[in-house]
Write a protein that holds these residues in place. Structure first.
Motif, PDB file in Angstrom:
ATOM      1  N   GLN A  27       0.776  -1.115  -0.004  1.00  0.00           N
ATOM      2  CA  GLN A  27       0.015   0.029  -0.192  1.00  0.00           C
ATOM      3  C   GLN A  27       0.761   1.406  -0.003  1.00  0.00           C
ATOM      4  N   TYR A  28       1.832   1.098   0.841  1.00  0.00           N
ATOM      5  CA  TYR A  28       2.888   2.294   0.743  1.00  0.00           C
ATOM      6  C   TYR A  28       3.551   2.564  -0.612  1.00  0.00           C
ATOM      7  N   VAL A  29       3.993   1.532  -1.261  1.00  0.00           N
ATOM      8  CA  VAL A  29       4.635   1.759  -2.500  1.00  0.00           C
ATOM      9  C   VAL A  29       3.642   2.240  -3.503  1.00  0.00           C
ATOM     10  N   ARG A  30       2.311   1.597  -3.524  1.00  0.00           N
ATOM     11  CA  ARG A  30       1.464   2.138  -4.242  1.00  0.00           C
ATOM     12  C   ARG A  30       1.118   3.590  -4.164  1.00  0.00           C
ATOM     13  N   ALA A  37      -0.822  -0.723 -10.130  1.00  0.00           N
ATOM     14  CA  ALA A  37       0.095  -1.982 -10.592  1.00  0.00           C
ATOM     15  C   ALA A  37       0.735  -1.265 -11.573  1.00  0.00           C
ATOM     16  N   PRO A  38       2.109  -1.611 -11.398  1.00  0.00           N
ATOM     17  CA  PRO A  38       3.194  -1.066 -12.456  1.00  0.00           C
ATOM     18  C   PRO A  38       3.132  -1.674 -13.614  1.00  0.00           C
ATOM     19  N   ALA A  39       3.482  -0.772 -14.914  1.00  0.00           N
ATOM     20  CA  ALA A  39       3.735  -1.356 -16.212  1.00  0.00           C
ATOM     21  C   ALA A  39       4.920  -2.308 -16.275  1.00  0.00           C
ATOM     22  N   ALA A  40       4.948  -3.256 -16.832  1.00  0.00           N
ATOM     23  CA  ALA A  40       6.093  -4.143 -17.191  1.00  0.00           C
ATOM     24  C   ALA A  40       7.477  -3.433 -16.910  1.00  0.00           C
ATOM     25  N   HIS A  41       7.748  -2.388 -17.549  1.00  0.00           N
ATOM     26  CA  HIS A  41       8.975  -1.775 -17.314  1.00  0.00           C
ATOM     27  C   HIS A  41       9.390  -1.346 -15.941  1.00  0.00           C
ATOM     28  N   ASP A  47       8.490  -4.065  -7.166  1.00  0.00           N
ATOM     29  CA  ASP A  47       8.423  -5.221  -6.482  1.00  0.00           C
ATOM     30  C   ASP A  47       9.855  -5.201  -5.498  1.00  0.00           C
ATOM     31  N   ALA A  48      10.890  -4.636  -5.862  1.00  0.00           N
ATOM     32  CA  ALA A  48      12.068  -4.536  -5.233  1.00  0.00           C
ATOM     33  C   ALA A  48      11.703  -3.636  -3.979  1.00  0.00           C
TER      34      ALA A  48
END
Length: 70
Positions: A27-30, A37-41, A47-48
């Motif tokens: 939730q924090y990273v979002r 949800a991030p794009a593939a790039h 995730d890291a």
């Protein structure tokens, strides 16, 4: 975009799971990235960050000394 991150230490919560900590990190990273949800790039960086914040949060919770706790 994201629900509130709940407090994960006693006396607010006694039974904190690894999933609880990871959910808070996600939730924090979002919130700070602006991506649900991030794009593939951007997935690897996203995730890291979730993993790093999960680990840091677990270390923080393990190191806290709560006054009045037995």
């Amino acid at each position: 975009m994201c629900r509130s991150i709940k407090t994960l230490r006693p006396p607010y919560t006694d039974d904190v799971t690894e999933d609880d900590v990871r959910a808070a990190a996600l939730q924090y990273v979002r919130k700070i990235s602006g991506f649900r949800a991030p794009a593939a790039h951007n997935a690897a960086a996203f995730d890291a960050a979730v993993e790093a914040i999960t680990k840091a949060s677990e270390e923080l919770l393990a190191g806290l000394q709560i006054r009045g706790a037995h």
